[in-house]
Scaffold this active site. Structure first.
Site, short mmCIF file in Angstrom:
data_model
loop_
_atom_site.label_atom_id
_atom_site.label_comp_id
_atom_site.label_asym_id
_atom_site.label_seq_id
_atom_site.Cartn_x
_atom_site.Cartn_y
_atom_site.Cartn_z
CB SER A 135 3.21 -4.27 4.90
OG SER A 135 2.76 -3.10 5.53
CE LYS A 161 0.00 -4.42 6.95
NZ LYS A 161 0.25 -4.99 8.29
CG LEU A 162 -3.00 -0.06 0.21
CD1 LEU A 162 -3.99 0.87 -0.49
CD2 LEU A 162 -1.69 -0.15 -0.56
CE LYS A 163 2.24 -0.81 8.09
NZ LYS A 163 1.91 -1.33 9.44
CG ASP A 189 -1.65 -1.71 9.87
OD1 ASP A 189 -2.34 -1.33 10.84
OD2 ASP A 189 -0.51 -2.19 9.98
CG ASN A 191 0.49 0.71 12.20
OD1 ASN A 191 0.79 0.84 11.01
ND2 ASN A 191 0.71 -0.40 12.88
CD GLU A 214 -2.81 -4.86 10.81
OE1 GLU A 214 -1.92 -5.23 11.60
OE2 GLU A 214 -2.68 -4.87 9.57
CG ASP A 239 -0.92 -5.29 15.01
OD1 ASP A 239 -0.33 -5.92 15.90
OD2 ASP A 239 -0.28 -4.68 14.13
CE LYS A 263 2.54 -6.76 13.42
NZ LYS A 263 2.54 -5.28 13.55
N GLY A 291 4.11 -8.93 10.71
CA GLY A 291 5.56 -8.86 10.61
C GLY A 291 6.10 -7.58 11.21
#
Length: 368
Positions: A135, A161-163, A189, A191, A214, A239, A263, A291
């Site tokens: 990530s 994976k790119l935030k 992702d 969030n 995500e 998620d 998770k 994670g």
């Protein structure tokens, strides 16, 4: 198995580099470790709460309080204990899944060690190693991002994976695709940083062949995710919205996701994580293991979980040196883009006493 007592240990470990997401930047990881002692031995669990309630409503001070005042007393009251008894014993206490997961994992670790059983074999692992993804946090510039991705690919990571967040989404994805090509497995992702009103903007990511987007919307907006899933070609992965096997089944039935990130801490432990895996497998929905910047203890359990057959996508099971210069256990090392599943009893790893002492901030012993 009778609980003799529980140790709550708080440790602080500096990260090798700041890790920025849409909800903040971390420069160190404060971790709560739960160690149980029984007549048969000891076991460890790692609580994945953050210091502040920004990823979820749970946070470390709150986890310590609920463990001390409610969860541990509920377990010590039981004359006989096994891993399946933990969740029912704690069910009358609402929420606090991360704290419950840490306690259940510690009991499970002790129970497995007493029987010389490995975590992976007991869970149903079908692989002896798992592909590792990484990530990549939000960076200060596109060149800095490209340098970071280049370094991870050179190390052998099997998925990037790119935030992302509003203002840092299409441009970095386009830059990574242009630099490294379409063959690199790539996902993003958010969030929970977007709303369903951003559907047209998020649809611009469809041109880049992503594995998934995500958790783009708020964790409670399952219906919004279903609307978004119908508006974009890129698969939607949930998620934060998935907190149980029931919520996973509901999200799948509503068409809110076609991939699930599991998770274990977020869902209340590895037993519930395995149930979610089974639900998704029954519906043909692939899963992968997320994670929370775990130490080697939590990483060992996650690697074992990721070896179950339904985990068909690389997870965030990165090597120890992705986050820490020195872990509290023997480090997990990348081998041809994979991490080995521990085969020793219980989690298969133990903390190094000297290293553990170095990073310990506080300890508390709660006798049964």
């Amino acid at each position: 198995m009778k609980l003799a007592g529980v140790e709550l240990r708080r440790i602080a470990m500096p990260l090798v580099a700041p890790f920025r997401t849409s909800f903040g930047t971390q420069t160190a990881r404060e971790i709560l470790l739960v160690r149980v002692e029984t007549g048969d031995g000891e076991g460890y669990g790692e609580c994945v709460t953050m210091a502040d309630p920004v990823y979820s409503s749970e946070y470390t001070d709150g986890a310590v309080d609920v463990l001390r005042r409610h969860l541990i007393p509920a377990l010590t009251a039981r004359p006989d204990l096994d891993p399946w008894a933990v969740a029912p014993a704690l069910a009358h206490i609402k929420g606090h899944r991360m704290a419950k997961a840490a306690l259940e994992t510690a009991v499970l670790d002790a129970w497995l060690r007493a029987r010389s059983l490995s975590f992976g074999a007991w869970l149903g692992a079908t692989a002896d190693r798992v592909p590792a993804g990484v990530s990549v946090g939000i960076m200060d510039s596109i060149p800095a991002l490209l340098d970071a991705v280049d370094g991870y690919l050179a190390q052998g990571y099997r998925r990037i994976k790119l935030k992302i967040e509003p203002g840092w989404d299409v441009e970095p994805v386009a830059a990574v695709r242009e630099r490294f090509g379409d063959a690199v497995p790539l996902q993003v992702d958010a969030n929970t940083a977007y709303t369903v009103a951003d559907a047209a903007h998020l649809a611009r990511l469809d041109d880049y062949g992503l594995l998934l987007i995500e958790q783009p919307l708020d964790e409670e907006d399952v219906r919004g995710h279903a609307v978004l899933a119908a508006a974009v070609r890129t698969p939607i992965c949930l998620d934060e919205s998935i907190v149980s096997a029931r919520s996973a089944a509901d999200a799948i039935a509503l068409g809110a996701c076609s991939i699930v990130n599991i998770k274990p801490g977020r869902v209340g432990g590895y037993l519930e994580a395995r149930r979610i895996h089974d639900v998704c497998a029954a519906h043909g929905v692939p899963v992968w293991c997320g994670g929370m910047l775990e130490s080697g203890l939590g990483r060992a359990a996650n690697v074992a979980l990721a070896a179950l057959p339904g985990f068909t996508l690389p997870g965030d099971t990165s090597a120890s040196d992705r986050y820490y210069r020195t872990d509290i256990t023997e480090p997990f090392v990348l081998e041809d883009g994979h991490l080995r599943v521990p085969t020793g009893p219980g989690l298969g790893v133990l903390p190094d006493p000297a290293r553990l002492a170095e990073v310990t901030v506080a300890t508390e012993w709660i006798a049964a």
